[in-house]
Scaffold this active site. Structure first.
Site, PDB file in Angstrom:
ATOM      1  N   GLY A  12       0.779  -1.237   0.000  1.00 22.73           N
ATOM      2  CA  GLY A  12       0.000   0.000   0.000  1.00 22.73           C
ATOM      3  C   GLY A  12       0.808   1.284   0.000  1.00 22.73           C
ATOM      4  N   ASN A 107      -4.716   2.575 -13.173  1.00 26.62           N
ATOM      5  CA  ASN A 107      -3.776   1.629 -12.564  1.00 26.62           C
ATOM      6  C   ASN A 107      -2.374   2.201 -12.677  1.00 26.62           C
ATOM      7  OD1 ASN A 107      -2.774  -0.890 -11.493  1.00 26.62           O
ATOM      8  ND2 ASN A 107      -2.147  -1.446 -13.568  1.00 26.62           N
ATOM      9  N   HIS A 109       1.613   0.831 -13.001  1.00 27.17           N
ATOM     10  CA  HIS A 109       2.376  -0.376 -13.315  1.00 27.17           C
ATOM     11  C   HIS A 109       3.862  -0.025 -13.337  1.00 27.17           C
ATOM     12  CE1 HIS A 109       3.135  -4.326 -14.976  1.00 27.17           C
ATOM     13  NE2 HIS A 109       3.956  -3.762 -15.838  1.00 27.17           N
TER      14      HIS A 109
HETATM   15  C1  GAR Z   1       3.929  -1.227  -7.173  1.00 28.31           C
HETATM   16  O1  GAR Z   1       5.265  -1.234  -7.630  1.00 28.31           O
HETATM   17  C2  GAR Z   1       2.960  -1.271  -8.334  1.00 28.31           C
HETATM   18  O2  GAR Z   1       3.394  -0.502  -9.435  1.00 28.31           O
HETATM   19  C3  GAR Z   1       2.958  -2.732  -8.642  1.00 28.31           C
HETATM   20  O3  GAR Z   1       2.958  -3.368  -7.401  1.00 28.31           O
HETATM   21  C4  GAR Z   1       3.598  -2.539  -6.449  1.00 28.31           C
HETATM   22  C5  GAR Z   1       2.653  -2.303  -5.296  1.00 28.31           C
HETATM   23  O4  GAR Z   1       3.302  -1.633  -4.254  1.00 28.31           O
HETATM   24  N1  GAR Z   1       1.832  -3.089  -9.446  1.00 28.31           N
HETATM   25  C6  GAR Z   1       1.847  -4.040 -10.383  1.00 28.31           C
HETATM   26  O5  GAR Z   1       2.829  -4.708 -10.617  1.00 28.31           O
HETATM   27  C7  GAR Z   1       0.549  -4.214 -11.126  1.00 28.31           C
HETATM   28  N2  GAR Z   1       0.730  -5.074 -12.286  1.00 28.31           N
HETATM   29  P1  GAR Z   1       2.463  -0.848  -3.162  1.00 28.31           P
HETATM   30  O6  GAR Z   1       1.434  -1.830  -2.609  1.00 28.31           O
HETATM   31  O7  GAR Z   1       3.479  -0.467  -2.122  1.00 28.31           O
HETATM   32  O8  GAR Z   1       1.830   0.320  -3.843  1.00 28.31           O
END
Ligand code: GAR
Length: 210
Positions: A12, A107, A109
């Site tokens: 998060g 979103n 990414h």
């Molecule tokens: C982030 O790096 C986000 O960009 C990635 O997961 C992580 C979540 O971190 N999302 C993906 O890979 C979606 N395909 P967070 O929970 O600390 O924001």
């Protein structure tokens, strides 16, 4: 301000960057709810510390994925959510959310899309010997990480990078990029034109002509 709902599955940190931007007055949004598909997500406790209501839609509590997503969509709709923000939500959308929020789901990414969609984007970049990596905020449609691109930020890949050091460098960029993209949406400055997103100039540049 736009009423937003944030979907999370884990840590998060992007959710927190959004909530921090709202608290600082840099983002004209009201976050009505944070929804997690994972009851153990550390994001849930962080959201509550910002005083945001949390909802858990545990996959195991529903007969199938579509039913779980329908419950997420209902939780958002009953709270008046207008814009859905995926922030580390590690679940492909299957229909109900796209039907309820067409063109209103964003979103983030950790790659310069359309390169390296899907899981482990940072490792994919290293495996390909990419010299530049980064992150993308995009509208969500039925394809995996393939919707119209809103904003991107690039970071260098360094000679001795590991998946962890590269991910950390990209994450710093993510935390700046996502609030900036949502603010553009909140200001009504994102116009979907087929596969492209046109970014309108700030209102003052549009109205006042010397
Ligand atoms: C982030 O790096 C986000 O960009 C990635 O997961 C992580 C979540 O971190 N999302 C993906 O890979 C979606 N395909 P967070 O929970 O600390 O924001």
């Amino acid at each position: 301000p736009v009423t937003a709902g944030i979907l999370v599955s884990g840590r998060g940190s992007n959710m927190e960057a959004l909530l921090r931007a709202v608290a600082a007055g840099c983002l004209s949004a009201h976050v009505a709810v944070v929804v997690s598909d994972n009851p153990e997500a550390p994001a849930l406790g962080k959201a509550r510390r910002y005083g945001v209501e949390t909802v858990v839609a545990d996959r195991r509590a529903y007969p199938d994925r579509t039913a779980q997503e329908g419950a997420v969509a209902s939780a958002l709709m009953v709270r008046g959510v207008e814009l859905v923000l995926l922030a580390g939500y590690m679940r492909l959308l299957r229909g109900p959310l796209l039907a309820a929020y067409p063109g209103r789901i964003l979103n983030i990414h950790p790659a310069l899309l359309p390169a390296f969609p899907g899981l482990h984007a940072q490792r994919q970049a290293l495996d390909h010997g990419a010299k530049v990596a980064g992150c993308t905020v995009h509208f969500v449609d039925a394809g995996t990480d393939m919707g119209p691109i809103v904003l991107q930020a690039a970071v260098p890949v360094l000679e001795d990078d590991t998946e962890e050091t590269l991910a950390a460098r990209i994450l710093v960029a993510e935390h700046r990029l996502y609030p900036a993209a949502v603010q553009l949406y909140a200001e009504g400055r994102l116009v979907l034109e087929g596969r492209r997103v046109r970014i309108l100039p700030p209102p003052r540049d549009r109205s006042s002509r010397p």
